[in-house]
Each structure stands twice: as structure tokens, then as C-alpha cells.
Design an enzyme around this catalytic site. Structure first.
Site, mmCIF file in Angstrom:
data_model
loop_
_atom_site.group_PDB
_atom_site.id
_atom_site.type_symbol
_atom_site.label_atom_id
_atom_site.label_comp_id
_atom_site.label_asym_id
_atom_site.label_seq_id
_atom_site.Cartn_x
_atom_site.Cartn_y
_atom_site.Cartn_z
ATOM 1 C CG ASN A 34 -1.782 -0.998 1.360
ATOM 2 O OD1 ASN A 34 -2.066 -1.994 0.469
ATOM 3 N ND2 ASN A 34 -2.583 -1.060 2.515
ATOM 4 N N GLY A 35 0.418 2.386 -0.707
ATOM 5 C CA GLY A 35 1.418 3.636 -0.837
ATOM 6 C C GLY A 35 1.950 3.684 -2.241
#
Ligand code: M6R
Length: 610
Positions: free
Chosen positions: A100-101
């Protein structure tokens, strides 16, 4: 936004990962995938679209494993498709990663790796990480060290979970900017981006902080920082129950959450009112309350619905506590070199406590020496933990992407903060007692408003085919107009705008014709007469008029086509009541248009990227 779950233990991880991913669906996603390692075999299954599709595929494959990771992807780099879905793997299919990110320098790293013979399958930024880790593995480092070395090279944000066929006794997880929580069980442990994914299995959790890496095995976990030094972490017991994150018989989470508001509003003030003194007490900020009361200026920063709550807060604080107050979009605040002084207080409002822009704004304010207070719903969230002190709104888990009960609970908390400061300054005890009394009577009034559900559904039927809506209000009702418009557009995809009612004649009035529904938020308040003039202006141009009005207002019916009459309260608290019919109107219009109310297109519950 993207969701992460990982399992290591003695059970078959497949149903655990699938159910965990289902619990994460509310965050918003466009593809899903699972990677498992068992008996020397490693397998990835993924697809574009729903977790239920993934579940069918997994059933057909009849896979069994004690180690696995799962992911729901919300596309940032590369379109939503099976190849771009996570997990990503190295070329030999032995190393799996979910992320995520955003890896900001992925292009540079990708080029270097391609020059070294690495082959990329996807268009994602995330895939560089798996090949980078692989490069260190091939140099002879173990998995943990390889992850550390790879992360040293990346710029950006990440929450990752990694598994490797040659070290099948561990999951490596690391966090910078994207939330991760380790769940602790008996002979089994978990990693997740959100406690709801693992709540069915454990209530014992450890929150990872930025710059931390966890080595998770089935009966142990170790957390280290960037310099490889072990960190002792506190184990938290979460109080959220499974029932709270279920639909409880409602057809949508959004409807359940709207209907829960008598209780959520009660919870947001429970134990915080001092009726005898006409004031409030807020344990979370008791140690900094003098500094708050003596602030020269208050800045409130937030995004979306929380920003609308902040706007109402500005009216409350300036009116009653008489401290100059400014409201800032968190995304703008962080980039415009704001003037912040040591005697300023910055209030940071966020339901999730994880919104990337709000978090960055908070860090900026902290670094400039202001008193920084968080107003969050999610217990243990990053903003809650990193703010200097704060107040939880206690709305309970909010799963529907459209924020409803968090908004009204945020308003209650802002009114409590206002009351507390105002009473320490110049608000009389008698005035304070009136506000406390009004707060106490809110839950019953909300219950009465919710009884108008059928009537509002009829209105939805009448207006569901409109292409545009205007929402107009003045004073405290201007932010409610903005919030009503946001609710409608995010779940019904109807274009809607909120305006201060008087601004209408400076432009939007040109849009008004017999096809334009105009919702006036027009309770009997200090701006009422002026709002009536604005209603007349729309009427003269043939607009279709709907009014949210006070129950004792007998004059408004002759001016508008449809009215929703609601109980009254003191001016400062009226937005808590007037916003609820607008939530129901948006909800019913979206349902009648057969749209996905809880997971509207392109939206995420918690926006953890910039
Ligand atoms: O979790 P936060 O309160 O920080 O979220 C801020 C916004 O992303 C959020 O309010 C968003 O606008 C909602 N979808 C509104 O319904």
C-alpha cells in the site's frame, strides 16, 4: 484504499485471507489477490474486480497453506487489471509482496533493475520492490535484511507484507506512511492494514509506527527500527466488536450508520458533560487545556466531510469561544508555508486518522511548535497516536465510504471543545447549561428525524432523475449545504454544489430553471428571513424547491414545493440535525439509481495516498 492481510499459523490461511479481504472491501478497491506458500509450493491467484470472484477461483483450486498474504488494490499506477493486482512476485515466483502506498522513485529503480536483467510484468510502482528485495536475496542476504536494504533505496510511502518460499516461517512487514497492525493469536499471527480484517480472530494488536519493520512468525513477533534495533511494543486490546462491523440487518452500511446516530451522538458526549457547571470535560486534552484556552488563534485542518465539520467548528468557536479560527484544507496547508505560531492551536479532524494529507499537515504543524490536537474516530490510528493530545469522537466503526455518523459525532466534539473554552472565558453558566441541555436532547430529536425516512424516500423518487442539484444555506447551514452536496455526488454521481445562499445571485442563479432542484437548509435561525428572500429569488426563476425547515415553521410551505420539517435546537447544534435528512436523501437517490452505495466508484474510505 488498498487493503492488506497476512496470516501465519496452523490453520488453512485461504478462508482467513478471503474473509479478511471481504472485511477490507469497504476501503474501496478495484482488484484483489492472494499469495500462498505451502510445502515448497508457492502460488498467486488474483483478478480484476471483486473479492467474491477471487473466492470462486480459490474454491476451484482447493488450495491449502499455513502462510499467505492477501491484498485489495486501489489503482494509482497502472490500470485495474489482473497483472497490476497484487501480490507481485520475483521472476522465480518464490517471493511475494503486497504494497500500500506509492514508491515515488520507482522509475529510476526500475531502469536500474531492467539493466541488470530484471523483467517487469506490471505497470505498477510496487513491482520494483519485489525485484529489489530479490536482488539482495541473490546477493546472499536473508529475507529480513533484504527487505531492509531494499527499503533503504526507496522514496515514498509503504505498508508492505512479504513472504518467501525459502523462509516459509515468517512474514516480513514494514511501514512508512501506510498503516499496519500486527494481530496476535495462539500459534498464529496476522498482519493487516486495518483491524477489521482480523477482528474475527484476535483482539490483541500491536500498531506499527513509521520506520518500523516486523518479523512475524506463528508464535512470535519482533519489531525493529531502521537501524535494526529491536523495539519493545505495547500490545493493545481493541474494543470493537464483530457486530459493530456487520450490517446488522440493514441493506447497506450507510443506512445502518445513518440510523445509528441517536446512539453514536450519545456516545460522543457520554461522560463528557457537566450539567451542574454548564460545561464539558474532555480527559484526552485535560493536560493541555490551559494552552488551548489561551490560544491566540485556532487552525482546523481536515479533508472532505471532516473539513465540512471543521467549517461548522469555525462558526462555533468564533461565536462562543471568541478565538480567531481558520479552516484549512490539509492538502493545501502542507504545501503553502503556513504561518504558525507557538501560541496557535491546530485541531486535526479525521474519521480514519490515516488520511495522508491530514497526517502530513499535522506533522507540519507539530514541527512548527503549535499545540496539535487530534479529533479522530479510529482508536489507535496514526493521527490519534501522533497528535500531542486529542479527543476521540466515539462514533463506532464507520464502514460506508460516505461519512455520516462520524460527521455528526465530529460536530458534537467540536461543540464540547467550544463549550469548554467558552465557559473558561466569558460564557455564563446559564448559557452553558442551555447548551448542555440541548446536547442531551439531541439523540431523541435525531430519532424523530429518522422517522421521516419514508417521506424522504418519496422525495428521492421524485428527484432521482435530476442531473444537477444546488444546496444552499447561510451561517451554520452553509457547511451543511456543502456536506449535503458532497453526500449526493459521491454516492449518486449526480452533480451537486453547495453554496452560501446569498452567493447564489453572484453566479449559480444562472443555472436555475425548472429542471434544477434547489435544497434550502432553512431552519428558523438568525439568517431565516434572509434565506426566505433567497428562496423567493429561486421561485421567481422556476427552480424546484425543497426546504429542510423547523417543525414550527408554518410559513415556508407556501414558498417551496417540498418540505422536511425537523425538531429544533440551539443554533450551534442545528447542523447536527439538519444534516441528517440530507444524508437520507442522498442515500435513497443512490439506492433508486441502483448504485453501489457503500463502495461508490473511484472512492476509498481512507485516502492514504496524496
Ligand atoms: O478519514 P477522514 O475523515 O480523514 O477522511 C476525509 C475524507 O476523505 C472523507 O471525509 C471523504 O470526503 C468521505 N468520503 C466523505 O463522505
Amino acid at each position: 484504499m488498498c487493503g492488506i492481510i497476512g496470516y501465519i499459523g496452523e490453520k488453512n490461511c485461504v478462508p482467513i485471507l478471503i474473509n479478511g479481504l471481504k472485511r477490507l472491501e469497504y476501503r474501496g478497491y478495484d482488484s484483489a489477490g492472494i499469495g500462498i506458500i505451502a510445502n515448497g509450493n508457492s502460488e498467486i491467484v488474483k483478478n480484476k474486480g471483486k473479492v467474491s470472484l477471487l473466492e470462486h477461483k480459490m474454491k476451484d483450486l482447493q488450495l491449502y497453506a499455513n502462510l499467505g498474504i492477501g491484498h485489495t488494490r486501489w489503482a494509482t499506477h497502472g490500470i485495474p487489471n489482473e497483472i497490476n493486482a497484487h501480490p507481485h512476485s520475483n521472476l522465480s515466483n518464490t517471493l511475494f509482496l503486497i504494497h500500500n502506498g506509492i514508491i515515488e522513485n520507482y522509475r529510476v529503480i526500475k531502469k536500474e533493475l531492467e539493466n541488470q536483467g530484471y523483467h517487469f510484468k506490471s505497470d505498477t510502482d510496487s513491482e520494483v520492490l519485489v525485484h529489489l528485495i530479490d536482488r539482495f536475496l541473490t546477493l546472499g542476504f536473508d529475507l529480513c535484511k533484504s527487505v531492509q536494504l531494499a527499503l533503504n533505496e526507496v522514496v515514498g510511502t509503504y505498508g508492505i507484507a512479504v513472504i518467501y518460499k525459502d523462509e516459509p516461517d515468517k512474514i516480513i512487514a514494514a511501514r512508512k506512511g501506510s498503516p499496519l497492525v500486527v494481530g496476535l493469536g495462539n500459534n498464529e499471527n496476522f498482519i493487516a492494514s486495518d483491524v477489521s480484517a482480523i477482528l474475527a480472530h484476535t483482539k490483541q494488536v500491536v500498531y506499527l509506527d513509521d520506520g518500523e519493520l516486523a518479523v512475524i512468525s506463528k508464535d512470535n513477533f519482533i519489531v525493529k527500527n531502521i537501524s535494526d534495533i529491536e523495539i519493545e511494543k505495547e500490545v493493545h486490546e481493541i474494543s470493537t466488536t464483530l457486530e459493530e462491523i456487520d450490517k446488522g440487518g440493514y441493506s447497506h452500511f450507510m443506512l445502518k450508520e445513518i440510523m445509528e446516530q441517536p446512539e453514536s451522538v450519545r456516545n460522543s458526549m457520554r461522560g463528557r458533560l457537566l450539567p451542574e457547571d454548564g460545561t464539558a470535560k474532555l480527559g484526552g486534552i485535560s493536560e493541555v487545556v490551559d494552552r488551548l484556552v489561551n490560544s491566540k488563534r485556532i487552525i482546523i485542518t481536515a479533508c472532505g466531510t471532516s473539513w465540512h465539520a471543521a467549517l461548522v467548528g469555525e462558526y462555533m468557536i468564533e461565536n462562543f469561544a471568541q478565538i480567531p479560527t481558520e479552516i484549512e484544507y490539509a492538502s493545501e496547508f502542507r504545501y503553502r508555508n503556513p504561518i504558525i505560531n507557538k501560541d496557535d492551536t491546530v485541531l486535526v479532524i479525521s474519521q480514519s486518522g490515516e488520511t495522508a494529507d491530514t497526517l502530513a499537515a499535522m506533522r507540519e504543524a507539530k514541527s512548527r511548535g503549535a499545540l496539535v490536537l487530534g479529533i479522530c474516530n479510529v482508536v489507535g490510528s496514526t493521527i490519534a497516536r501522533e497528535s500531542m493530545a486529542g479527543v476521540y469522537i466515539h462514533a463506532g466503526p464507520e464502514i460506508g465510504v460516505a461519512s455520516t455518523k462520524a460527521f455528526t459525532a465530529q460536530l458534537v466534539v467540536l461543540s464540547l471543545i467550544t463549550l469548554l473554552i467558552a465557559r473558561r472565558k466569558n460564557l455564563s453558566m446559564a448559557e452553558g447549561k442551555k447548551i448542555v441541555e440541548a446536547l442531551n436532547s439531541l439523540p431523541d430529536k435525531i430519532t424523530d428525524i429518522l422517522k421521516l425516512n419514508d417521506r424522504i424516500e418519496q422525495l428521492a423518487e421524485k428527484f432521482k432523475d435530476a442531473n444537477n442539484f444546488l444546496y444552499l444555506g447561510r451561517g451554520y447551514q452553509f457547511p451543511v449545504a456543502l456536506e449535503g452536496a458532497l453526500k449526493l455526488k459521491e454516492i449518486s454521481y449526480i452533480h451537486a454544489e453547495g453554496y452560501p445562499a446569498a452567493e447564489m445571485k453572484h453566479g449559480p442563479i444562472a443555472l436555475i430553471d425548472e429542471n434544477m432542484p434547489v435544497v434550502f437548509i432553512a431552519p428558523k435561525d438568525s439568517a431565516y428571513d434572509k434565506v426566505v428572500s433567497n428562496i423567493e429569488e429561486v421561485r421567481a426563476r422556476g427552480g424546484r424547491l425543497i426546504a429542510i425547515a423547523s417543525e414550527n415553521d408554518n410559513d415556508i410551505d407556501r414558498l417551496v414545493d417540498d418540505t422536511i420539517k425537523i425538531p429544533d435546537t440551539v443554533e450551534m447544534l442545528r447542523p447536527i440535525l439538519t444534516s441528517i435528512p440530507l444524508q437520507l436523501l442522498a442515500y435513497h437517490i443512490a439506492v433508486k439509481k441502483e448504485l453501489n452505495v457503500d463502495q461508490p466508484r473511484n472512492l476509498a474510505k481512507s485516502v492514504t495516498v496524496e
